[in-house]
Design a protein around this motif. Structure first.
Motif, PDB file in Angstrom:
ATOM      1  N   PHE A  84       0.833  -1.198   0.000  1.00 55.72           N
ATOM      2  CA  PHE A  84       0.000   0.000   0.000  1.00 55.72           C
ATOM      3  C   PHE A  84       0.868   1.249   0.000  1.00 55.72           C
ATOM      4  CE2 PHE A  84      -3.092  -2.962   2.003  1.00 55.72           C
ATOM      5  CZ  PHE A  84      -4.175  -2.743   1.169  1.00 55.72           C
ATOM      6  N   SER A  85       0.419   2.268  -0.703  1.00 59.94           N
ATOM      7  CA  SER A  85       1.079   3.577  -0.673  1.00 59.94           C
ATOM      8  C   SER A  85       0.508   4.417   0.458  1.00 59.94           C
ATOM      9  CB  SER A  85       0.894   4.289  -2.018  1.00 59.94           C
ATOM     10  OG  SER A  85       1.532   3.588  -3.051  1.00 59.94           O
ATOM     11  N   GLY A  86       0.438   3.819   1.650  1.00 60.11           N
ATOM     12  CA  GLY A  86      -0.083   4.506   2.820  1.00 60.11           C
ATOM     13  C   GLY A  86      -1.593   4.383   2.945  1.00 60.11           C
ATOM     14  N   TRP A  87      -2.142   5.131   3.906  1.00 59.63           N
ATOM     15  CA  TRP A  87      -3.582   5.089   4.153  1.00 59.63           C
ATOM     16  C   TRP A  87      -4.363   5.955   3.179  1.00 59.63           C
ATOM     17  CZ3 TRP A  87      -7.479   2.820   6.849  1.00 59.63           C
ATOM     18  CH2 TRP A  87      -8.698   3.492   6.824  1.00 59.63           C
ATOM     19  N   ALA A  88      -3.959   7.212   3.027  1.00 60.53           N
ATOM     20  CA  ALA A  88      -4.796   8.219   2.358  1.00 60.53           C
ATOM     21  C   ALA A  88      -5.028   7.888   0.893  1.00 60.53           C
ATOM     22  CB  ALA A  88      -4.142   9.587   2.486  1.00 60.53           C
ATOM     23  N   ALA A  89      -6.270   8.073   0.443  1.00 55.63           N
ATOM     24  CA  ALA A  89      -6.642   7.799  -0.943  1.00 55.63           C
ATOM     25  C   ALA A  89      -5.842   8.676  -1.902  1.00 55.63           C
ATOM     26  CB  ALA A  89      -8.137   8.047  -1.143  1.00 55.63           C
ATOM     27  N   GLN A  90      -5.321   8.060  -2.962  1.00 54.69           N
ATOM     28  CA  GLN A  90      -4.602   8.755  -4.019  1.00 54.69           C
ATOM     29  C   GLN A  90      -5.095   8.207  -5.357  1.00 54.69           C
ATOM     30  OE1 GLN A  90      -0.240   9.065  -3.343  1.00 54.69           O
ATOM     31  NE2 GLN A  90      -0.633   8.030  -1.397  1.00 54.69           N
ATOM     32  N   ALA A 144      -7.841   7.349  12.380  1.00 54.87           N
ATOM     33  CA  ALA A 144      -7.148   7.821  13.580  1.00 54.87           C
ATOM     34  C   ALA A 144      -5.735   8.265  13.268  1.00 54.87           C
ATOM     35  CB  ALA A 144      -7.128   6.719  14.640  1.00 54.87           C
ATOM     36  N   GLY A 145      -5.031   7.498  12.429  1.00 61.54           N
ATOM     37  CA  GLY A 145      -3.645   7.821  12.109  1.00 61.54           C
ATOM     38  C   GLY A 145      -3.341   7.488  10.664  1.00 61.54           C
ATOM     39  N   ARG A 146      -2.961   8.476   9.867  1.00 65.63           N
ATOM     40  CA  ARG A 146      -2.707   8.267   8.439  1.00 65.63           C
ATOM     41  C   ARG A 146      -1.304   7.688   8.260  1.00 65.63           C
ATOM     42  NH1 ARG A 146      -4.779  13.458   5.029  1.00 65.63           N
ATOM     43  NH2 ARG A 146      -3.436  12.380   3.533  1.00 65.63           N
ATOM     44  N   ARG A 156     -10.251  10.359  14.612  1.00 67.19           N
ATOM     45  CA  ARG A 156      -9.007  11.124  14.717  1.00 67.19           C
ATOM     46  C   ARG A 156      -8.971  11.982  15.965  1.00 67.19           C
ATOM     47  NH1 ARG A 156      -7.052  15.991  10.626  1.00 67.19           N
ATOM     48  NH2 ARG A 156      -5.098  16.459  11.705  1.00 67.19           N
ATOM     49  N   PHE A 157      -9.958  12.864  16.126  1.00 64.57           N
ATOM     50  CA  PHE A 157      -9.868  13.873  17.164  1.00 64.57           C
ATOM     51  C   PHE A 157     -10.323  13.394  18.536  1.00 64.57           C
ATOM     52  CE2 PHE A 157      -9.989  16.603  13.333  1.00 64.57           C
ATOM     53  CZ  PHE A 157      -8.792  17.264  13.535  1.00 64.57           C
ATOM     54  N   SER A 158     -11.123  12.337  18.604  1.00 64.74           N
ATOM     55  CA  SER A 158     -11.531  11.815  19.912  1.00 64.74           C
ATOM     56  C   SER A 158     -10.474  10.916  20.540  1.00 64.74           C
ATOM     57  CB  SER A 158     -12.848  11.041  19.791  1.00 64.74           C
ATOM     58  OG  SER A 158     -13.912  11.868  19.385  1.00 64.74           O
ATOM     59  N   ALA A 159      -9.435  10.579  19.797  1.00 60.91           N
ATOM     60  CA  ALA A 159      -8.413   9.668  20.303  1.00 60.91           C
ATOM     61  C   ALA A 159      -7.611  10.310  21.432  1.00 60.91           C
ATOM     62  CB  ALA A 159      -7.480   9.248  19.176  1.00 60.91           C
ATOM     63  N   THR A 160      -7.288   9.514  22.439  1.00 60.74           N
ATOM     64  CA  THR A 160      -6.455   9.983  23.548  1.00 60.74           C
ATOM     65  C   THR A 160      -5.003   9.572  23.383  1.00 60.74           C
ATOM     66  OG1 THR A 160      -7.033   7.999  24.820  1.00 60.74           O
ATOM     67  CG2 THR A 160      -8.376   9.981  25.188  1.00 60.74           C
ATOM     68  N   PHE A 161      -4.735   8.515  22.641  1.00 62.69           N
ATOM     69  CA  PHE A 161      -3.353   8.125  22.366  1.00 62.69           C
ATOM     70  C   PHE A 161      -3.297   7.231  21.141  1.00 62.69           C
ATOM     71  CE2 PHE A 161      -4.752   4.617  25.159  1.00 62.69           C
ATOM     72  CZ  PHE A 161      -4.321   3.499  24.451  1.00 62.69           C
ATOM     73  N   ARG A 162      -2.096   7.170  20.542  1.00 59.25           N
ATOM     74  CA  ARG A 162      -1.757   6.195  19.508  1.00 59.25           C
ATOM     75  C   ARG A 162      -0.534   5.436  20.001  1.00 59.25           C
ATOM     76  NH1 ARG A 162      -4.490  11.037  18.179  1.00 59.25           N
ATOM     77  NH2 ARG A 162      -5.535  10.819  16.171  1.00 59.25           N
ATOM     78  N   ARG A 163      -0.542   4.124  19.823  1.00 63.91           N
ATOM     79  CA  ARG A 163       0.597   3.310  20.245  1.00 63.91           C
ATOM     80  C   ARG A 163       1.142   2.553  19.040  1.00 63.91           C
ATOM     81  NH1 ARG A 163      -1.328  -0.275  24.445  1.00 63.91           N
ATOM     82  NH2 ARG A 163      -1.123   1.563  25.776  1.00 63.91           N
ATOM     83  N   TYR A 164       2.424   2.703  18.822  1.00 62.98           N
ATOM     84  CA  TYR A 164       3.111   2.012  17.741  1.00 62.98           C
ATOM     85  C   TYR A 164       4.140   1.039  18.311  1.00 62.98           C
ATOM     86  CZ  TYR A 164       1.439   5.370  14.200  1.00 62.98           C
ATOM     87  OH  TYR A 164       0.669   6.121  13.347  1.00 62.98           O
ATOM     88  N   GLU A 165       4.469   0.024  17.530  1.00 64.58           N
ATOM     89  CA  GLU A 165       5.590  -0.842  17.825  1.00 64.58           C
ATOM     90  C   GLU A 165       6.503  -0.912  16.604  1.00 64.58           C
ATOM     91  OE1 GLU A 165       3.769  -3.916  21.182  1.00 64.58           O
ATOM     92  OE2 GLU A 165       4.274  -4.676  19.181  1.00 64.58           O
TER      93      GLU A 165
END
Length: 276
Positions: free
Chosen positions: A18-24, A53-55, A110-119
């Motif tokens: 995938f070329s990321g999340w956002a539509a292209q 939530a996170g692009r 997106r805006f209601s999120a309190t955190f994003r966690r990545y590994e």
């Protein structure tokens, strides 16, 4: 106006192709594939307002991505019992919608999120990454010391201006609060960085990982990543770690749905540096 129902979608994907999340228009993206499949099942344009939530960037994976969309209430009532399975049959195998949940209309992925966690997964094995994990694990060419990685990480926790680690955007702040940043070595020898914050700016997680790795293999002192926090421009000394080792694993939201709107309003406020 027709009554509409807001749905939360929990999504996972292998970001390799995938070329990321956002539509292209000319590229294969997660949002593009998801929208095309929903249009096929429900009719073109029936699902609206797809918000994530996170692009994630090209090549980045997700095990705990969250998005929302709106459907006409009659359409949701008609398809509620079978939509998840229809999507499972029609979506490509590198993206899954794992749950669809009706939520209040003021829920914002997106805006209601309190955190994003990545590994971020790294192997320092001399033979490199195992073939079955090559798509989600970075092979590092030098031995890494867990204690050094965690010492480097400790200096980056807290609220800071992460300008040295971000691709700056016009009228956007690089002030962020990192609430968790640590490393572990799993029984299979894989090193995993866990990075959690209220939000991230572009390239921030992979830049942090890139800085910590050169401290972990001894090429930089463990204090070096934190020393860059005094800078107000992107540091050319920081190498952005490759995308394939990174995965979004969880997005947090208020426990009380009545707080979704309040959290969204709070998030939308412009972040400004604290007075010195």
């Amino acid at each position: 106006m027709d009554e509409r129902t807001r749905l939360r979608l929990d999504v996972s994907y292998d970001g390799t192709d995938f070329s990321g999340w956002a539509a292209q228009p000319t590229r294969r993206t997660v949002a593009g594939v998801l929208t095309a499949t929903l249009d096929l099942v429900l009719g073109a344009g029936t699902a609206t307002g797809l918000t994530v939530a996170g692009r994630t960037d090209a090549g980045v994976h997700a095990a705990g991505q969250v998005c929302h969309l709106d459907l006409p209430a009659p359409v949701w009532r008609e398809h509620e019992g079978r939509l998840l399975r229809r999507l499972a049959r029609l979506l490509p195998t590198d993206v899954r919608v794992r749950a669809m949940t009706e939520v209040p209309g003021d829920f914002d992925a997106r805006f209601s999120a309190t955190f994003r966690r990545y590994e971020y997964r790294v192997t320092d094995a001399p033979w490199g990454a195992e073939p079955l994990r090559r798509r989600d694990t970075l092979a590092w060419p030098k031995p890494l010391e867990l204690a050094a990685l965690n010492a480097a990480a400790a200096g980056l926790v807290g609220e800071h201006d992460f300008a040295a680690y971000c691709r700056r955007k016009e009228n956007a702040t690089t002030l962020r609060e990192v609430t968790r940043l640590d490393w572990r070595r799993d029984p299979d020898g894989i090193l995993v960085a866990t990075v959690q914050a209220d939000a991230f700016c572009q390239n921030m997680v992979r830049s942090l990982v890139g800085a910590m790795l050169v401290a972990g293999d001894g090429r930089r002192p463990v204090e070096w990543p934190a020393s860059l926090l005094t800078r107000r421009e992107r540091s050319s000394e920081v190498t952005v770690a490759p995308a394939h080792g990174l995965a979004l694993v969880e997005v947090g939201y208020p426990d009380d749905p009545a707080q979704y709107a309040r959290r969204a309003d709070l998030t939308r406020r412009l972040r400004v540096p604290a007075e010195s």
